[in-house]
Structures are given as C-alpha cells and as structure tokens.
Design a protein around this motif. Sequence first.
Motif, mmCIF file in Angstrom:
data_model
loop_
_atom_site.group_PDB
_atom_site.id
_atom_site.type_symbol
_atom_site.label_atom_id
_atom_site.label_comp_id
_atom_site.label_asym_id
_atom_site.label_seq_id
_atom_site.Cartn_x
_atom_site.Cartn_y
_atom_site.Cartn_z
ATOM 1 N N TYR A 79 0.861 -1.187 0.000
ATOM 2 C CA TYR A 79 0.000 0.000 0.000
ATOM 3 C C TYR A 79 0.897 1.236 0.000
ATOM 4 C CZ TYR A 79 -3.270 3.539 1.766
ATOM 5 O OH TYR A 79 -4.029 4.670 1.931
ATOM 6 N N CYS A 80 0.648 2.161 -0.922
ATOM 7 C CA CYS A 80 1.492 3.349 -1.075
ATOM 8 C C CYS A 80 0.792 4.607 -0.571
ATOM 9 C CB CYS A 80 1.887 3.541 -2.534
ATOM 10 S SG CYS A 80 2.873 2.178 -3.210
ATOM 11 N N ILE A 81 1.501 5.359 0.256
ATOM 12 C CA ILE A 81 1.026 6.627 0.809
ATOM 13 C C ILE A 81 1.865 7.744 0.197
ATOM 14 C CG2 ILE A 81 0.851 8.030 2.907
ATOM 15 C CD1 ILE A 81 0.690 5.351 4.481
ATOM 16 N N ILE A 82 1.223 8.687 -0.481
ATOM 17 C CA ILE A 82 1.939 9.809 -1.077
ATOM 18 C C ILE A 82 1.492 11.091 -0.374
ATOM 19 C CG2 ILE A 82 2.694 10.873 -3.232
ATOM 20 C CD1 ILE A 82 2.922 7.792 -3.178
ATOM 21 N N LEU A 83 2.434 11.782 0.255
ATOM 22 C CA LEU A 83 2.134 13.038 0.944
ATOM 23 C C LEU A 83 2.378 14.194 -0.017
ATOM 24 C CD1 LEU A 83 3.826 12.467 4.436
ATOM 25 C CD2 LEU A 83 1.498 11.905 3.724
ATOM 26 N N VAL A 84 1.340 14.969 -0.286
ATOM 27 C CA VAL A 84 1.447 16.030 -1.290
ATOM 28 C C VAL A 84 0.890 17.348 -0.764
ATOM 29 C CG1 VAL A 84 1.364 14.485 -3.276
ATOM 30 C CG2 VAL A 84 -0.751 15.306 -2.283
ATOM 31 N N LYS A 85 1.257 18.419 -1.450
ATOM 32 C CA LYS A 85 0.707 19.740 -1.172
ATOM 33 C C LYS A 85 -0.002 20.229 -2.435
ATOM 34 C CE LYS A 85 4.178 21.044 2.266
ATOM 35 N NZ LYS A 85 5.242 22.016 2.636
ATOM 36 N N PRO A 86 -1.095 20.974 -2.285
ATOM 37 C CA PRO A 86 -1.851 21.429 -3.459
ATOM 38 C C PRO A 86 -1.006 22.168 -4.495
ATOM 39 C CG PRO A 86 -3.099 21.829 -1.466
ATOM 40 C CD PRO A 86 -1.744 21.367 -1.019
ATOM 41 N N LYS A 87 0.037 22.856 -4.048
ATOM 42 C CA LYS A 87 0.872 23.613 -4.991
ATOM 43 C C LYS A 87 1.699 22.697 -5.898
ATOM 44 C CE LYS A 87 4.886 24.130 -1.932
ATOM 45 N NZ LYS A 87 5.822 25.071 -1.286
ATOM 46 N N ASP A 88 1.847 21.425 -5.507
ATOM 47 C CA ASP A 88 2.660 20.484 -6.286
ATOM 48 C C ASP A 88 1.820 19.724 -7.311
ATOM 49 O OD1 ASP A 88 4.900 21.166 -4.731
ATOM 50 O OD2 ASP A 88 4.380 19.671 -3.215
ATOM 51 N N VAL A 89 0.942 20.424 -7.998
ATOM 52 C CA VAL A 89 -0.007 19.768 -8.902
ATOM 53 C C VAL A 89 0.700 19.011 -10.023
ATOM 54 C CG1 VAL A 89 -1.867 20.149 -10.556
ATOM 55 C CG2 VAL A 89 -1.869 21.382 -8.404
ATOM 56 N N SER A 90 1.734 19.601 -10.614
ATOM 57 C CA SER A 90 2.410 18.941 -11.735
ATOM 58 C C SER A 90 3.122 17.669 -11.273
ATOM 59 C CB SER A 90 3.407 19.896 -12.398
ATOM 60 O OG SER A 90 4.367 20.364 -11.462
ATOM 61 N N LEU A 91 3.744 17.714 -10.101
ATOM 62 C CA LEU A 91 4.388 16.516 -9.549
ATOM 63 C C LEU A 91 3.342 15.463 -9.208
ATOM 64 C CD1 LEU A 91 7.045 18.115 -7.179
ATOM 65 C CD2 LEU A 91 7.545 16.550 -9.055
ATOM 66 N N TRP A 92 2.271 15.930 -8.626
ATOM 67 C CA TRP A 92 1.158 15.071 -8.235
ATOM 68 C C TRP A 92 0.652 14.285 -9.444
ATOM 69 C CZ3 TRP A 92 -2.816 17.568 -4.409
ATOM 70 C CH2 TRP A 92 -3.660 16.592 -3.885
ATOM 71 N N ALA A 93 0.429 15.008 -10.543
ATOM 72 C CA ALA A 93 -0.076 14.376 -11.765
ATOM 73 C C ALA A 93 0.924 13.366 -12.316
ATOM 74 C CB ALA A 93 -0.374 15.446 -12.812
ATOM 75 N N ALA A 94 2.212 13.721 -12.291
ATOM 76 C CA ALA A 94 3.242 12.828 -12.825
ATOM 77 C C ALA A 94 3.325 11.533 -12.029
ATOM 78 C CB ALA A 94 4.596 13.537 -12.822
ATOM 79 N N VAL A 95 3.259 11.646 -10.709
ATOM 80 C CA VAL A 95 3.317 10.453 -9.857
ATOM 81 C C VAL A 95 2.104 9.563 -10.102
ATOM 82 C CG1 VAL A 95 3.206 9.655 -7.460
ATOM 83 C CG2 VAL A 95 4.757 11.504 -8.078
ATOM 84 N N LYS A 96 0.944 10.191 -10.240
ATOM 85 C CA LYS A 96 -0.287 9.425 -10.468
ATOM 86 C C LYS A 96 -0.261 8.710 -11.820
ATOM 87 C CE LYS A 96 -5.344 9.917 -10.256
ATOM 88 N NZ LYS A 96 -5.543 8.982 -9.141
ATOM 89 N N GLU A 97 0.385 9.334 -12.814
ATOM 90 C CA GLU A 97 0.428 8.769 -14.166
ATOM 91 C C GLU A 97 1.551 7.754 -14.352
ATOM 92 O OE1 GLU A 97 0.887 12.219 -16.545
ATOM 93 O OE2 GLU A 97 -1.168 12.938 -16.222
ATOM 94 N N THR A 98 2.469 7.687 -13.398
ATOM 95 C CA THR A 98 3.642 6.821 -13.600
ATOM 96 C C THR A 98 3.706 5.687 -12.575
ATOM 97 O OG1 THR A 98 5.036 8.400 -12.348
ATOM 98 C CG2 THR A 98 4.964 8.641 -14.748
ATOM 99 N N TRP A 99 4.631 5.748 -11.644
ATOM 100 C CA TRP A 99 4.979 4.575 -10.835
ATOM 101 C C TRP A 99 3.911 4.115 -9.858
ATOM 102 C CZ3 TRP A 99 5.203 4.883 -5.543
ATOM 103 C CH2 TRP A 99 5.359 6.153 -4.970
#
Length: 318
Positions: free
Chosen positions: A70-90
């Motif tokens: 189970y993977c937990i990703i801690l993100v901040k709203p300002k990191d939208v581009s990183l957020w999208a990349a992580v969701k689309e990749t690994w």
Amino acid sequence: MLSESSSFLKGVMLGSIFCALITMLGHIKIGHGNRMHDHEHHHLQAPNKEDILKISEDERMELSKSFQVYCIILVKPKDVSLWAAVKETWTKHCDKAEFFSSENVKVFESINMETNDMWLMMRKAYKYAFDKYRDQYNWFFLARPTTFAIIENLKYFLLKKDPSQPFYLGHTVKSGDLEYVSVEGGIVLSIESMKRLNSLLSVPEKCPEQGGMIWKISEDKQLAVCLKYAGVFAENAEDSEGKDVFNTKSVGLFIKEAMTNQPNQVVEGCCSDMAVTFNGLTPNQMHVMMYGVYRLRAFGHIFNDALVFLPPNGSDND
C-alpha cells in the motif's frame, strides 16, 4: 543597573541553551529502556537469485500474487504537476496508492488531512491507512511526490522479510544518537511497526503532535522518535554488494557524481541494479524514468527473473 541587565540577559541565554539541550536529549536519548525485543538496527540486504530459485515454482507464483504493498503519497496542493506525474507513472504499480493532502483535490481523489504541517499529515495518513487497511496489506510505503519508486524491486527486497516483525527501513541517516529513515528516499513500515506506531499516536508523552519546545524537527525524525519508544529501529536497505537501494538523489545526479569521482567505472560507481527509489525528480524526469524502467525493451532479450510480480486487477500500468 547595567550590571543587573547584563546578568539578566546572561540568565536568559543560559536558560534558553539549557532548554534546547533538554529538548534535544528528550528526542534522542529515548527508547533504550523500552525495547520490546532485540530487533536492533542493522543493514538489510535483498535476497539473492539463488535463494529464490530454491523455492518451488508454485510457491513463487503464490508469493508473486499474494505480496501486496500500500502506497502513501504526501502532497501539497501547490505540487499539482508533480502530483499528476506520480499518479500517471509509478504509483500504478502499487497494489493501492492514495494521496494525502492539506486540501481535498477532487481531480486526484486526495484524502484531506486538514493540515499543512507535514508531521501531522504523516501521522494522520498512517493512522488512516492502518485503521482502514490493516487486514489487507502487510507493507506500507510512504513517499513524497518528488520520489520515483520501482515497486517490483521493493517487493523483491521485502520477499524474505516477515511483516509480523517490526521493520522500519529505507535510507538511514544519523542525527546525534537518533537514527532515522529519510523520507526523501521513501519509508517502509511492516504491519507490526504500523501496529506499534498506531498504539503510540494517542500517547503525547511518547509521540507528540508537535515537535520540541525550542525548534521543530522534521517529520521523518519525529517518526523515528515515536517508533523508538515502541522498540522499532531504522534499518538501511542495501543490495548484495552493499549499495543503497533507497536513494535520496536522482539518477542524473548519481551519474554526474560517478563521472567525476569514478570516471572509469561510471556504472559501477553509480547505483544499485536493484534500486527501489530515486528522489528529487521533476515531472518530466518521472516520465523519462517510466520509459527507461518499464517501456524500453531490447528485442529478443529475455530476462530470466526468478519471480514475476503481477499488476493489480484492473490496473492500467505499463
């Protein structure tokens, strides 16, 4: 009058220094009298291929199907581009991945932790994951959105580890007497460590929501402090050659350093073949990593891997 003022200021300064020392000692000199057993820090290595081949083919197939992370990703709203990349990749390769943020961002189906404080967000995310998934997953992997993870390598590394033991592993760093796993390389907890952590989250004397009295320590150090009270200690993850598999830098930076320090052995001086994570990546670098790790193939070359980890049902991973 000046003498009295000078004495007063000296007293304030000495008092502040004393409080700071007490705070540091309170965070670092703990846990040794509360160890629940002798699961001490040591360097953990991935299994070698020969050991895996000793397992019958049927058992290997069963392992590959039953092993879930189970993977937990801690993100901040300002990191939208990183957020999208992580969701689309690994994260597609996790058996389940969820994003935890300070706000509810519907497009990413984030879970709102209602705080910008990274330590509060981390502990709330761990509690949420344990309460909801403790009967479904034995391993919990936490990362930042700048991290790229190769989940199959993580599963391979954990293959012979017993999740009923208190594992807390990744890339270890020493700070005074406190040894902790850096969140930059990703943090892995077994279900036993999750149980122990969960039991302490409601005990402010051992696992406070806020940091020290004088200054705040990082969330990964806070986690180590809490786990130390439960007899859970940081362990460094390495391959059979002693190379780190959880990395706090990007591949590009490792190669650059190897070209400078070991120009005749760039590959050998760079990274482990069984690397689990790299950190400090941009969104574009995430997609490049995805291409190199999962999509690029040498035609006619067959990898004789001893195990195959199947993707989750319904996954659209690469």
